[in-house]
Motif scaffolding. Structure first.
Motif, PDB file in Angstrom:
ATOM      1  N   SER A   1       0.924  -1.316  -0.299  1.00  0.00           N
ATOM      2  CA  SER A   1       0.412  -0.247   0.012  1.00  0.00           C
ATOM      3  C   SER A   1       0.661   1.321   0.163  1.00  0.00           C
ATOM      4  O   SER A   1       1.096   2.266   0.949  1.00  0.00           O
ATOM      5  N   GLU A   2       1.145   1.617  -1.021  1.00  0.00           N
ATOM      6  CA  GLU A   2       2.301   2.547  -1.192  1.00  0.00           C
ATOM      7  C   GLU A   2       1.834   4.249  -1.272  1.00  0.00           C
ATOM      8  O   GLU A   2      -0.137   4.356  -1.223  1.00  0.00           O
ATOM      9  N   SER A   3       2.343   4.828  -0.205  1.00  0.00           N
ATOM     10  CA  SER A   3       1.395   6.213  -0.250  1.00  0.00           C
ATOM     11  C   SER A   3       2.578   7.327  -0.157  1.00  0.00           C
ATOM     12  O   SER A   3       3.630   7.360  -0.384  1.00  0.00           O
ATOM     13  N   LYS A   4       2.020   8.278  -0.192  1.00  0.00           N
ATOM     14  CA  LYS A   4       3.353   9.383  -0.529  1.00  0.00           C
ATOM     15  C   LYS A   4       3.940   9.760   0.914  1.00  0.00           C
ATOM     16  O   LYS A   4       5.764   9.683   0.558  1.00  0.00           O
ATOM     17  N   PRO A   5       3.433   9.540   2.382  1.00  0.00           N
ATOM     18  CA  PRO A   5       4.771   9.245   3.668  1.00  0.00           C
ATOM     19  C   PRO A   5       6.100   8.144   2.770  1.00  0.00           C
ATOM     20  O   PRO A   5       6.831   8.177   3.316  1.00  0.00           O
ATOM     21  N   LYS A   6       4.671   6.797   2.602  1.00  0.00           N
ATOM     22  CA  LYS A   6       6.421   5.840   2.806  1.00  0.00           C
ATOM     23  C   LYS A   6       7.139   6.338   1.378  1.00  0.00           C
ATOM     24  O   LYS A   6       8.570   5.845   1.331  1.00  0.00           O
ATOM     25  N   GLU A   7       6.113   6.678   0.293  1.00  0.00           N
ATOM     26  CA  GLU A   7       7.505   7.258  -1.043  1.00  0.00           C
ATOM     27  C   GLU A   7       8.222   7.990  -0.341  1.00  0.00           C
ATOM     28  O   GLU A   7       9.226   8.118  -0.609  1.00  0.00           O
ATOM     29  N   VAL A   8       8.048   9.366   0.482  1.00  0.00           N
ATOM     30  CA  VAL A   8       8.838  10.246   0.352  1.00  0.00           C
ATOM     31  C   VAL A   8      10.322   9.627   0.886  1.00  0.00           C
ATOM     32  O   VAL A   8      11.519   9.943   0.907  1.00  0.00           O
ATOM     33  N   ILE A   9       9.690   8.435   2.776  1.00  0.00           N
ATOM     34  CA  ILE A   9      10.649   8.470   3.289  1.00  0.00           C
ATOM     35  C   ILE A   9      11.523   7.366   2.546  1.00  0.00           C
ATOM     36  O   ILE A   9      13.705   7.561   2.095  1.00  0.00           O
ATOM     37  N   TRP A  10      11.075   6.482   1.573  1.00  0.00           N
ATOM     38  CA  TRP A  10      12.105   5.618   0.616  1.00  0.00           C
ATOM     39  C   TRP A  10      12.317   6.541  -0.148  1.00  0.00           C
ATOM     40  O   TRP A  10      13.793   5.943  -0.719  1.00  0.00           O
ATOM     41  N   ASP A  11      11.973   7.545  -1.132  1.00  0.00           N
ATOM     42  CA  ASP A  11      13.064   7.841  -1.702  1.00  0.00           C
ATOM     43  C   ASP A  11      14.445   9.089  -0.821  1.00  0.00           C
ATOM     44  O   ASP A  11      15.814   8.410  -1.919  1.00  0.00           O
ATOM     45  N   HIS A  12      14.210   9.025  -0.185  1.00  0.00           N
ATOM     46  CA  HIS A  12      15.271  10.154   1.458  1.00  0.00           C
ATOM     47  C   HIS A  12      16.478   8.536   0.806  1.00  0.00           C
ATOM     48  O   HIS A  12      17.580   9.098   0.825  1.00  0.00           O
ATOM     49  N   ALA A  13      16.059   7.496   1.533  1.00  0.00           N
ATOM     50  CA  ALA A  13      16.904   5.987   1.595  1.00  0.00           C
ATOM     51  C   ALA A  13      17.668   5.723   0.189  1.00  0.00           C
ATOM     52  O   ALA A  13      18.679   6.201   0.559  1.00  0.00           O
ATOM     53  N   ALA A  14      17.025   5.894  -0.244  1.00  0.00           N
ATOM     54  CA  ALA A  14      17.760   5.777  -2.328  1.00  0.00           C
ATOM     55  C   ALA A  14      18.543   6.800  -1.829  1.00  0.00           C
ATOM     56  O   ALA A  14      19.964   6.088  -2.617  1.00  0.00           O
ATOM     57  N   ALA A  15      18.397   7.972  -2.051  1.00  0.00           N
ATOM     58  CA  ALA A  15      19.097   8.475  -2.481  1.00  0.00           C
ATOM     59  C   ALA A  15      20.296   9.174  -1.606  1.00  0.00           C
ATOM     60  O   ALA A  15      21.190   9.321  -2.437  1.00  0.00           O
ATOM     61  N   LEU A  16      20.148   8.726  -0.177  1.00  0.00           N
ATOM     62  CA  LEU A  16      21.091   8.491   0.332  1.00  0.00           C
ATOM     63  C   LEU A  16      22.257   7.178   0.242  1.00  0.00           C
ATOM     64  O   LEU A  16      23.423   7.187   0.204  1.00  0.00           O
ATOM     65  N   ALA A  17      21.443   6.035  -0.359  1.00  0.00           N
ATOM     66  CA  ALA A  17      22.024   4.513  -0.805  1.00  0.00           C
ATOM     67  C   ALA A  17      22.913   5.378  -2.019  1.00  0.00           C
ATOM     68  O   ALA A  17      23.936   4.191  -2.005  1.00  0.00           O
ATOM     69  N   LYS A  18      22.609   5.345  -2.763  1.00  0.00           N
ATOM     70  CA  LYS A  18      23.101   6.100  -4.227  1.00  0.00           C
ATOM     71  C   LYS A  18      24.561   6.705  -3.435  1.00  0.00           C
ATOM     72  O   LYS A  18      25.273   6.476  -4.581  1.00  0.00           O
ATOM     73  N   LYS A  19      23.634   7.470  -2.924  1.00  0.00           N
ATOM     74  CA  LYS A  19      24.784   8.866  -2.417  1.00  0.00           C
ATOM     75  C   LYS A  19      25.932   7.892  -1.587  1.00  0.00           C
ATOM     76  O   LYS A  19      27.455   8.144  -1.723  1.00  0.00           O
ATOM     77  N   LYS A  20      26.357   7.326  -1.001  1.00  0.00           N
ATOM     78  CA  LYS A  20      26.784   6.823   0.793  1.00  0.00           C
ATOM     79  C   LYS A  20      27.699   5.564  -0.388  1.00  0.00           C
ATOM     80  O   LYS A  20      28.470   5.734   0.166  1.00  0.00           O
ATOM     81  N   TYR A  21      26.796   4.814  -0.511  1.00  0.00           N
ATOM     82  CA  TYR A  21      27.354   3.573  -1.254  1.00  0.00           C
ATOM     83  C   TYR A  21      27.107   3.132  -2.026  1.00  0.00           C
ATOM     84  O   TYR A  21      27.726   1.630  -2.730  1.00  0.00           O
ATOM     85  N   GLY A  22      26.945   3.918  -3.772  1.00  0.00           N
ATOM     86  CA  GLY A  22      26.043   2.978  -4.463  1.00  0.00           C
ATOM     87  C   GLY A  22      25.959   2.343  -4.868  1.00  0.00           C
ATOM     88  O   GLY A  22      25.396   1.764  -5.726  1.00  0.00           O
ATOM     89  N   ILE A  23      24.983   2.094  -3.876  1.00  0.00           N
ATOM     90  CA  ILE A  23      23.086   1.317  -4.618  1.00  0.00           C
ATOM     91  C   ILE A  23      22.260   1.531  -4.797  1.00  0.00           C
ATOM     92  O   ILE A  23      21.016   3.151  -4.407  1.00  0.00           O
ATOM     93  N   THR A  24      21.276   1.187  -5.484  1.00  0.00           N
ATOM     94  CA  THR A  24      20.215   1.482  -6.214  1.00  0.00           C
ATOM     95  C   THR A  24      19.035   0.920  -5.618  1.00  0.00           C
ATOM     96  O   THR A  24      19.271  -0.612  -6.026  1.00  0.00           O
ATOM     97  N   ILE A  25      18.039   1.618  -4.940  1.00  0.00           N
ATOM     98  CA  ILE A  25      18.075   1.319  -4.697  1.00  0.00           C
ATOM     99  C   ILE A  25      16.047   0.876  -4.623  1.00  0.00           C
ATOM    100  O   ILE A  25      15.461   2.228  -5.847  1.00  0.00           O
ATOM    101  N   LYS A  26      15.924  -0.359  -5.333  1.00  0.00           N
ATOM    102  CA  LYS A  26      13.873   0.137  -6.596  1.00  0.00           C
ATOM    103  C   LYS A  26      12.832  -1.129  -5.113  1.00  0.00           C
ATOM    104  O   LYS A  26      13.640  -1.814  -4.295  1.00  0.00           O
ATOM    105  N   ILE A  27      11.441   0.517  -5.537  1.00  0.00           N
ATOM    106  CA  ILE A  27      10.326  -0.093  -4.466  1.00  0.00           C
ATOM    107  C   ILE A  27       9.308  -0.751  -5.697  1.00  0.00           C
ATOM    108  O   ILE A  27       9.352  -0.677  -6.495  1.00  0.00           O
TER     109      ILE A  27
END
Length: 283
Positions: free
Chosen positions: A45-71
């Protein structure tokens, strides 16, 4: 001349061997790491809050670890664990400890928690009544029908003073209701349907994943689940296959979720409905 040619041939062979060793030592390892740097996370049940939280986690993962998070979004609670176990996705983040324990027992295990996310006190909602005391005798209350969430919902009704339950059981069902002074009728339905039937029942215990999409909030709340030392089993978690529990990329995803920014986003969108759980102290 022959000796010189032989030395040249030996030199060429040695160079080929060195290149081959370098390829198998570094080239293939690089390919493997590159594949591992894409981590797919299943949510419900993707929602706006979850989208924002995981967008933040994805951006950090990409920047810090070179990891691409797909939801990958799922529509109900029956799918994400199967998807992790089959390898269709790498991780999921939708369930609490109790749900995982029940699922592992029913499906021969294989999954483990690798990090905590949040805890969401579930609520008893009603569009017909404004107070718990207004619920009439014979009221119909909808609850999720999966083992762990049904048990949790019945405990909510117990804490609300509506029913009494048999003691000493890890998970309870309607068969464990020992006192029901208001003759409450418990209607067991799929968790994703509880919010949709709110208009046709007197009240419903609804998981937060489905309460917001149904337009339910503080105004429709008539009781809130207490958070205390007994709430440990309701802490939500990030889950992986057991043999991948120490995967460095997966652990990095957990770290990228468990941040001060995640707390800020949770507070902004959920207020008191959600609390971060990776550093929570239950009393």
């Amino acid at each position: 001349m022959i000796k010189k040619s032989r030395n040249i041939i030996i030199g060429v062979i040695a160079a080929i061997v060195i290149i081959a060793i370098a390829w198998f030592s570094f080239g293939k390892k690089g390919d493997s790491n590159q594949k591992n740097h894409v981590v797919t996370v299943g949510i419900v049940s993707e929602s706006k809050p979850k989208e924002v939280i995981w967008d933040h986690a994805a951006a950090l993962a990409k920047k810090k670890y070179g990891i691409t998070i797909k939801i990958k979004n799922f529509t109900d609670y029956n799918q994400p664990n199967k998807a992790v176990k089959s390898g269709d996705i790498d991780l999921n983040a939708f369930q609490h400890y109790a749900f995982l324990k029940a699922w592992n027992k029913a499906n021969h295990g294989g999954l483990v928690a690798i990090g905590r996310t949040d805890i969401n006190p579930i609520r008893l909602y009603s569009k017909k009544y404004h107070k718990l005391s207004e619920l009439p005798k014979g009221a119909t209350i909808a609850v999720p029908n999966d083992a762990s969430n049904e048990s949790r919902s019945l405990l909510v009704l117990k804490n609300a003073g509506l029913i009494s339950l048999r003691k000493g059981k890890a998970l309870v069902t309607v068969a464990d209701i020992v006192k029901n002074p208001k003759n409450i009728k418990v209607k067991e339905i799929s968790a994703d349907q509880c919010g949709r039937v709110i208009n046709s029942v007197d009240a419903a215990v609804i998981n937060n994943d489905f309460a917001r999409p149904a337009g339910l909030g503080e105004k429709q709340t008539i009781f809130v689940e207490p958070v205390n030392k007994d709430s440990y089993q309701w802490i939500n978690i990030i889950v992986a296959k057991k043999d991948q529990a120490k995967n460095k990329d997966y652990q990095a995803v957990v770290k990228c979720y468990q941040t001060a920014e995640t707390k800020r986003i949770q507070k902004k969108y959920y207020g008191n409905m959600t609390r971060s759980a990776w550093d929570i102290k239950l009393k």
